[in-house]
Design a protein around this motif. Structure first.
Motif, PDB file in Angstrom:
ATOM      1  N   ARG A  70      46.034  40.375  39.403  1.00 49.09           N
ATOM      2  CA  ARG A  70      46.062  38.704  38.976  1.00 49.09           C
ATOM      3  C   ARG A  70      44.302  38.452  38.581  1.00 49.09           C
ATOM      4  NH1 ARG A  70      44.841  33.872  39.696  1.00 49.09           N
ATOM      5  NH2 ARG A  70      46.294  31.900  39.602  1.00 49.09           N
ATOM      6  N   PRO A  71      44.304  38.052  37.490  1.00 49.73           N
ATOM      7  CA  PRO A  71      42.828  37.413  36.809  1.00 49.73           C
ATOM      8  C   PRO A  71      42.661  36.001  37.498  1.00 49.73           C
ATOM      9  CG  PRO A  71      44.327  37.411  35.117  1.00 49.73           C
ATOM     10  CD  PRO A  71      45.131  38.015  36.256  1.00 49.73           C
ATOM     11  N   PHE A  72      41.394  35.818  37.744  1.00 45.54           N
ATOM     12  CA  PHE A  72      40.951  34.501  38.113  1.00 45.54           C
ATOM     13  C   PHE A  72      39.939  33.979  37.334  1.00 45.54           C
ATOM     14  CE2 PHE A  72      41.918  37.039  41.844  1.00 45.54           C
ATOM     15  CZ  PHE A  72      42.827  36.244  42.316  1.00 45.54           C
ATOM     16  N   GLN A  73      40.064  32.705  36.792  1.00 41.38           N
ATOM     17  CA  GLN A  73      39.169  32.087  35.722  1.00 41.38           C
ATOM     18  C   GLN A  73      38.711  30.881  36.316  1.00 41.38           C
ATOM     19  OE1 GLN A  73      41.724  31.248  32.223  1.00 41.38           O
ATOM     20  NE2 GLN A  73      42.592  29.587  33.228  1.00 41.38           N
ATOM     21  N   LEU A  74      37.443  30.493  35.684  1.00 43.78           N
ATOM     22  CA  LEU A  74      36.844  29.137  35.836  1.00 43.78           C
ATOM     23  C   LEU A  74      37.666  28.114  34.768  1.00 43.78           C
ATOM     24  CD1 LEU A  74      32.995  30.032  35.702  1.00 43.78           C
ATOM     25  CD2 LEU A  74      34.452  29.454  37.831  1.00 43.78           C
ATOM     26  N   LEU A  75      37.730  26.957  35.684  1.00 42.26           N
ATOM     27  CA  LEU A  75      38.853  25.915  35.108  1.00 42.26           C
ATOM     28  C   LEU A  75      37.755  24.494  34.750  1.00 42.26           C
ATOM     29  CD1 LEU A  75      42.127  26.188  36.870  1.00 42.26           C
ATOM     30  CD2 LEU A  75      41.379  27.286  34.416  1.00 42.26           C
ATOM     31  N   GLY A  76      37.648  24.468  33.607  1.00 46.88           N
ATOM     32  CA  GLY A  76      36.973  23.300  33.240  1.00 46.88           C
ATOM     33  C   GLY A  76      35.438  23.207  33.940  1.00 46.88           C
ATOM     34  N   SER A  77      35.182  22.193  34.673  1.00 44.91           N
ATOM     35  CA  SER A  77      33.911  22.185  35.265  1.00 44.91           C
ATOM     36  C   SER A  77      34.030  22.500  36.955  1.00 44.91           C
ATOM     37  CB  SER A  77      33.240  20.616  35.025  1.00 44.91           C
ATOM     38  OG  SER A  77      34.027  19.679  35.913  1.00 44.91           O
ATOM     39  N   SER A  78      35.198  23.114  37.066  1.00 34.01           N
ATOM     40  CA  SER A  78      35.361  23.334  38.628  1.00 34.01           C
ATOM     41  C   SER A  78      34.783  24.662  38.898  1.00 34.01           C
ATOM     42  CB  SER A  78      36.578  23.462  38.941  1.00 34.01           C
ATOM     43  OG  SER A  78      37.530  24.521  38.512  1.00 34.01           O
ATOM     44  N   SER A  79      34.376  24.959  40.617  1.00 30.88           N
ATOM     45  CA  SER A  79      33.993  26.401  40.659  1.00 30.88           C
ATOM     46  C   SER A  79      35.149  27.268  41.196  1.00 30.88           C
ATOM     47  CB  SER A  79      32.924  25.937  41.774  1.00 30.88           C
ATOM     48  OG  SER A  79      32.000  25.143  41.616  1.00 30.88           O
ATOM     49  N   LEU A  80      34.764  28.546  41.229  1.00 34.29           N
ATOM     50  CA  LEU A  80      35.879  29.428  41.639  1.00 34.29           C
ATOM     51  C   LEU A  80      35.073  29.854  43.101  1.00 34.29           C
ATOM     52  CD1 LEU A  80      38.313  31.089  41.575  1.00 34.29           C
ATOM     53  CD2 LEU A  80      36.845  32.685  40.334  1.00 34.29           C
ATOM     54  N   GLU A  81      35.704  29.903  44.201  1.00 32.96           N
ATOM     55  CA  GLU A  81      35.279  30.193  45.306  1.00 32.96           C
ATOM     56  C   GLU A  81      35.990  31.466  45.793  1.00 32.96           C
ATOM     57  OE1 GLU A  81      34.814  28.923  49.995  1.00 32.96           O
ATOM     58  OE2 GLU A  81      34.379  27.401  48.471  1.00 32.96           O
ATOM     59  N   VAL A  82      35.310  32.488  46.182  1.00 32.16           N
ATOM     60  CA  VAL A  82      35.912  33.589  46.809  1.00 32.16           C
ATOM     61  C   VAL A  82      35.158  34.107  48.120  1.00 32.16           C
ATOM     62  CG1 VAL A  82      36.187  36.316  46.224  1.00 32.16           C
ATOM     63  CG2 VAL A  82      36.057  34.487  44.449  1.00 32.16           C
ATOM     64  N   GLY A  83      36.144  34.136  48.935  1.00 29.13           N
ATOM     65  CA  GLY A  83      35.688  34.512  50.530  1.00 29.13           C
ATOM     66  C   GLY A  83      36.476  35.452  51.270  1.00 29.13           C
ATOM     67  N   PHE A  84      35.751  36.415  51.893  1.00 31.00           N
ATOM     68  CA  PHE A  84      36.529  37.424  52.555  1.00 31.00           C
ATOM     69  C   PHE A  84      35.526  37.986  53.967  1.00 31.00           C
ATOM     70  CE2 PHE A  84      34.454  38.969  48.801  1.00 31.00           C
ATOM     71  CZ  PHE A  84      33.578  39.731  49.212  1.00 31.00           C
ATOM     72  N   ARG A  85      36.343  38.448  54.659  1.00 30.56           N
ATOM     73  CA  ARG A  85      35.895  39.154  55.734  1.00 30.56           C
ATOM     74  C   ARG A  85      35.628  40.584  55.778  1.00 30.56           C
ATOM     75  NH1 ARG A  85      34.775  35.063  59.037  1.00 30.56           N
ATOM     76  NH2 ARG A  85      36.319  33.522  59.215  1.00 30.56           N
ATOM     77  N   VAL A  86      34.282  41.258  56.050  1.00 28.95           N
ATOM     78  CA  VAL A  86      34.080  42.475  55.747  1.00 28.95           C
ATOM     79  C   VAL A  86      33.341  43.139  57.104  1.00 28.95           C
ATOM     80  CG1 VAL A  86      31.999  42.191  54.687  1.00 28.95           C
ATOM     81  CG2 VAL A  86      33.194  44.423  53.979  1.00 28.95           C
ATOM     82  N   ARG A  87      33.915  44.355  57.510  1.00 27.31           N
ATOM     83  CA  ARG A  87      33.277  45.158  58.498  1.00 27.31           C
ATOM     84  C   ARG A  87      33.070  46.419  58.181  1.00 27.31           C
ATOM     85  NH1 ARG A  87      35.290  48.295  62.826  1.00 27.31           N
ATOM     86  NH2 ARG A  87      37.425  47.818  62.369  1.00 27.31           N
ATOM     87  N   PHE A  88      31.831  46.990  58.446  1.00 28.33           N
ATOM     88  CA  PHE A  88      31.647  48.355  57.969  1.00 28.33           C
ATOM     89  C   PHE A  88      31.478  49.196  59.387  1.00 28.33           C
ATOM     90  CE2 PHE A  88      29.604  45.902  54.754  1.00 28.33           C
ATOM     91  CZ  PHE A  88      29.912  46.682  53.551  1.00 28.33           C
ATOM     92  N   ALA A  89      32.458  50.261  59.563  1.00 29.47           N
ATOM     93  CA  ALA A  89      32.728  50.906  60.551  1.00 29.47           C
ATOM     94  C   ALA A  89      31.499  51.591  61.002  1.00 29.47           C
ATOM     95  CB  ALA A  89      33.932  51.814  60.481  1.00 29.47           C
ATOM     96  N   ILE A  90      30.606  51.987  60.020  1.00 30.23           N
ATOM     97  CA  ILE A  90      29.444  52.831  60.365  1.00 30.23           C
ATOM     98  C   ILE A  90      28.357  52.316  59.485  1.00 30.23           C
ATOM     99  CG2 ILE A  90      30.616  54.994  61.053  1.00 30.23           C
ATOM    100  CD1 ILE A  90      30.001  56.267  58.334  1.00 30.23           C
ATOM    101  N   ASN A  91      27.172  52.791  59.825  1.00 29.21           N
ATOM    102  CA  ASN A  91      25.935  52.339  59.019  1.00 29.21           C
ATOM    103  C   ASN A  91      26.089  53.099  57.645  1.00 29.21           C
ATOM    104  OD1 ASN A  91      24.807  50.426  60.743  1.00 29.21           O
ATOM    105  ND2 ASN A  91      23.934  52.173  61.867  1.00 29.21           N
ATOM    106  N   SER A  92      25.525  52.444  56.717  1.00 31.78           N
ATOM    107  CA  SER A  92      25.481  53.150  55.225  1.00 31.78           C
ATOM    108  C   SER A  92      25.217  54.638  55.133  1.00 31.78           C
ATOM    109  CB  SER A  92      24.768  52.117  54.179  1.00 31.78           C
ATOM    110  OG  SER A  92      24.891  52.836  52.944  1.00 31.78           O
ATOM    111  N   GLN A  93      25.913  55.233  54.424  1.00 33.75           N
ATOM    112  CA  GLN A  93      25.399  56.566  54.150  1.00 33.75           C
ATOM    113  C   GLN A  93      24.652  56.694  52.881  1.00 33.75           C
ATOM    114  OE1 GLN A  93      26.616  59.096  56.592  1.00 33.75           O
ATOM    115  NE2 GLN A  93      26.757  56.956  57.700  1.00 33.75           N
TER     116      GLN A  93
END
Length: 177
Positions: A70-93
């Motif tokens: 599914r694509p997401f678009q900006l509609l008129g003068s509204s904002s699009l908010e995207v939120g998610f939780r993330v956890r990295f199991a190890i430090n960056s390699q």
């Protein structure tokens, strides 16, 4: 934030509309909703998380990418908010890159358009606005610590892109005309 008023003096009001929501508390990824592309790296659903590179591959060019159909678009003068939780199991390699947000990605390479958080090869996370393959980035927003859950949120507006980490605004990019 300032109140938004139209040119004819009317107060702009809006009701939030959820366009997509999912939790990964199941064991099989819904491939009718998500496109999954992997090369050497694998995907798994475990412990309420969608796990990228579940087999801990250290091979060069290993990729795991998931995106909605599914694509997401900006509609008129509204904002699009995207939120998610993330956890990295190890430090960056070394030389690892992770891109988390919205955008168009055709293969296993960087998206051609989008707004996302990007963990760079150094392990630092920056905000990215990608327009036609050209990335504009914020300064470093944060460096993740292994096994810490972060709430990442993008607010995409007609004229700016905001990057929030755990409720704190850490970066802003102005949208070019």
């Amino acid at each position: 934030r300032p109140i938004k008023v139209s040119t004819d003096g009317r107060l702009r009001a809006g009701i939030d509309t959820v366009q997509w929501s999912d939790v990964f508390n199941h064991t099989i990824l819904n491939t009718s909703a998500y496109q999954c592309v992997t090369a050497t790296a694998t995907l798994a659903l475990t412990g309420g998380y969608l796990v990228f590179n579940a087999g801990n591959s250290v091979a060069a060019n290993a990729v795991a990418r998931v995106q909605t159909y599914r694509p997401f678009q900006l509609l008129g003068s509204s904002s699009l908010e995207v939120g998610f939780r993330v956890r990295f199991a190890i430090n960056s390699q070394t030389n690892n890159v992770a891109e988390l947000g919205v955008g168009f990605a055709a293969t296993t390479v960087t998206p051609t358009d989008g707004a996302y958080f990007k963990m760079e090869t150094s392990g630092a996370v920056v905000g990215v606005m990608n327009r036609n393959g050209t990335e504009t980035t914020t300064p470093t927003l944060f460096t993740p610590v292994a096994n810490t859950v972060y709430y990442l949120r993008l607010v995409i507006d007609q004229d700016r892109l905001e990057f929030y980490v755990d409720g704190n605004l850490l970066g802003v990019l102005t949208t070019p005309i």
